[in-house]
Design a protein around this motif. Structure first.
Motif, mmCIF file in Angstrom:
data_model
loop_
_atom_site.group_PDB
_atom_site.id
_atom_site.type_symbol
_atom_site.label_atom_id
_atom_site.label_comp_id
_atom_site.label_asym_id
_atom_site.label_seq_id
_atom_site.Cartn_x
_atom_site.Cartn_y
_atom_site.Cartn_z
ATOM 1 N N TRP A 1 0.850 -1.190 0.000
ATOM 2 C CA TRP A 1 0.000 0.000 0.000
ATOM 3 C C TRP A 1 0.887 1.242 0.000
ATOM 4 C CZ3 TRP A 1 -5.037 0.444 -0.914
ATOM 5 C CH2 TRP A 1 -5.857 -0.676 -0.740
ATOM 6 N N LEU A 2 0.674 2.113 -0.973
ATOM 7 C CA LEU A 2 1.464 3.333 -1.151
ATOM 8 C C LEU A 2 0.538 4.546 -1.081
ATOM 9 C CD1 LEU A 2 4.036 4.964 -2.069
ATOM 10 C CD2 LEU A 2 3.357 4.422 -4.422
ATOM 11 N N LEU A 3 0.868 5.479 -0.196
ATOM 12 C CA LEU A 3 0.153 6.755 -0.098
ATOM 13 C C LEU A 3 1.036 7.853 -0.671
ATOM 14 C CD1 LEU A 3 -2.112 8.662 1.029
ATOM 15 C CD2 LEU A 3 -0.739 8.785 3.134
ATOM 16 N N ARG B 1 0.057 -1.952 -10.338
ATOM 17 C CA ARG B 1 -0.025 -0.506 -10.099
ATOM 18 C C ARG B 1 -1.505 -0.151 -10.006
ATOM 19 N NH1 ARG B 1 4.452 2.905 -13.403
ATOM 20 N NH2 ARG B 1 6.153 1.401 -13.411
ATOM 21 N N GLU B 2 -2.114 -0.457 -8.915
ATOM 22 C CA GLU B 2 -3.550 -0.299 -8.755
ATOM 23 C C GLU B 2 -3.876 0.938 -7.920
ATOM 24 O OE1 GLU B 2 -7.447 -2.665 -6.934
ATOM 25 O OE2 GLU B 2 -5.414 -3.389 -6.500
ATOM 26 N N LEU B 3 -4.421 1.950 -8.564
ATOM 27 C CA LEU B 3 -4.868 3.153 -7.864
ATOM 28 C C LEU B 3 -6.247 2.859 -7.272
ATOM 29 C CD1 LEU B 3 -4.589 6.126 -7.091
ATOM 30 C CD2 LEU B 3 -5.452 6.728 -9.366
ATOM 31 N N VAL B 4 -6.350 2.882 -5.950
ATOM 32 C CA VAL B 4 -7.578 2.476 -5.266
ATOM 33 C C VAL B 4 -8.447 3.678 -4.894
ATOM 34 C CG1 VAL B 4 -8.513 1.314 -3.220
ATOM 35 C CG2 VAL B 4 -6.499 0.368 -4.401
ATOM 36 N N ALA C 1 -9.722 10.418 5.355
ATOM 37 C CA ALA C 1 -10.873 10.108 4.507
ATOM 38 C C ALA C 1 -10.475 9.183 3.364
ATOM 39 C CB ALA C 1 -11.477 11.400 3.960
ATOM 40 N N LEU C 2 -9.289 9.382 2.812
ATOM 41 C CA LEU C 2 -8.813 8.533 1.715
ATOM 42 C C LEU C 2 -8.582 7.103 2.196
ATOM 43 C CD1 LEU C 2 -8.178 9.376 -1.269
ATOM 44 C CD2 LEU C 2 -5.772 9.155 -0.658
ATOM 45 N N LEU C 3 -7.963 6.966 3.370
ATOM 46 C CA LEU C 3 -7.754 5.642 3.945
ATOM 47 C C LEU C 3 -9.085 4.946 4.212
ATOM 48 C CD1 LEU C 3 -4.901 6.491 6.483
ATOM 49 C CD2 LEU C 3 -4.652 5.206 4.353
ATOM 50 N N GLY D 1 -10.751 1.489 2.802
ATOM 51 C CA GLY D 1 -11.049 0.455 3.781
ATOM 52 C C GLY D 1 -9.845 -0.063 4.527
ATOM 53 N N ILE D 2 -8.822 0.801 4.712
ATOM 54 C CA ILE D 2 -7.627 0.391 5.445
ATOM 55 C C ILE D 2 -7.297 1.420 6.517
ATOM 56 C CG2 ILE D 2 -6.674 -0.836 3.447
ATOM 57 C CD1 ILE D 2 -4.667 1.501 3.144
ATOM 58 N N GLY D 3 -6.468 1.022 7.475
ATOM 59 C CA GLY D 3 -5.969 1.930 8.488
ATOM 60 C C GLY D 3 -4.545 2.351 8.176
ATOM 61 N N PRO D 4 -4.018 3.340 8.888
ATOM 62 C CA PRO D 4 -2.656 3.816 8.617
ATOM 63 C C PRO D 4 -1.600 2.721 8.717
ATOM 64 C CG PRO D 4 -3.810 5.336 10.077
ATOM 65 C CD PRO D 4 -4.680 4.134 9.942
#
Length: 241
Positions: free
Chosen positions: A4-6, A27-30, A52-54, A58-61
């Motif tokens: 997961w990349l932010l 390379r999946e932009l979610v 909000a993006l996380l 549906g994921i946490g930091p």
């Protein structure tokens, strides 16, 4: 397993955020968001926007495996806000941090692949400019970024046909760029940021947290001693002299 990349950038009038998974062949932009912040500072809004993006994904930091951040050139305050946030996340999680050229993220938003000149209005009759080639791998730099007059950019960066000019600087200098292919984006957009971030994750080494810094290309007004405060200085009644 994909990571997961932010990715985040607040160096232009837009706040761009992108979140997805990257890895060999992936390379999946979610989730992504682009906010036009020309009328308001991004600093107080960045953390809730990331949250909000996380949540959208549906994921946490703690699920994040890497952070990518635009480090300029661009607005001095905006660049520092994003970089401080990104460094804090990378240190706390902990995870690697990838430093991105804001011009690369801008070039990643071009309407089509090919050669791109990313332009930001640097004021003082100058632009921040970088030349890139954009393909399925993302934006790849062709030389070092510059801060210079638009005439110099035209002489040095528009060799050959089909070179696109992208960014706020394309709008600011539309007259000088007449006859060129222009895409006057208001700032970095999330999809372009994602293309630059995914390429950096797969091809570049992470930054050293203790040494990564903003890319300014020139001194600020304050450093040059030419900044005029908007309001008169306030002298505290409790200070003598």
């Amino acid at each position: 397993m994909p990571t997961w990349l932010l990715a985040l950038d607040t160096s232009t009038p837009c706040t761009a955020l992108a979140l997805g998974r990257v890895g060999p062949g992936v390379r999946e932009l979610v989730a992504h968001a682009t906010h036009d912040d020309r009328a308001a500072p991004a600093s107080s809004l960045l953390a809730p926007r990331i949250s909000a993006l996380l949540a959208e994904a549906g994921i946490g930091p703690r699920a994040l495996g890497a952070i990518a951040c635009g480090v300029g050139p661009g607005t001095f305050t905006g660049t520092r806000v994003a970089l401080a946030t990104a460094k804090g996340l990378a240190f706390a999680l902990p995870c690697p941090l990838f430093a991105l050229s804001t011009l690369a993220a801008l070039a990643g938003g071009a309407a089509r692949d090919g050669e791109v000149v990313a332009l930001l209005d640097a004021r003082r009759n100058e632009v921040y400019a970088g030349r890139f080639v954009l393909d399925a791998d993302g934006p790849r730099a062709l030389g070092e970024p510059r801060c210079c007059p638009i005439d110099q950019v035209l002489a040095d960066m528009f060799e050959g046909p089909g070179v696109q000019a992208v960014g706020p600087g394309a709008a600011a200098y539309a007259e000088a760029l007449a006859g060129r292919e222009l895409q006057a984006l208001p700032g970095v957009e999330a999809v372009g940021l994602w293309r630059a971030a995914a390429r950096a994750f797969l091809r570049d080494a992470p930054a050293e947290l203790d040494h990564v810094d903003a890319l300014y290309l020139r001194a600020s007004y304050a450093e040059l001693g030419t900044h005029t405060p908007r309001r008169p200085q306030h002298r505290s009644p409790f200070v003598d002299g």
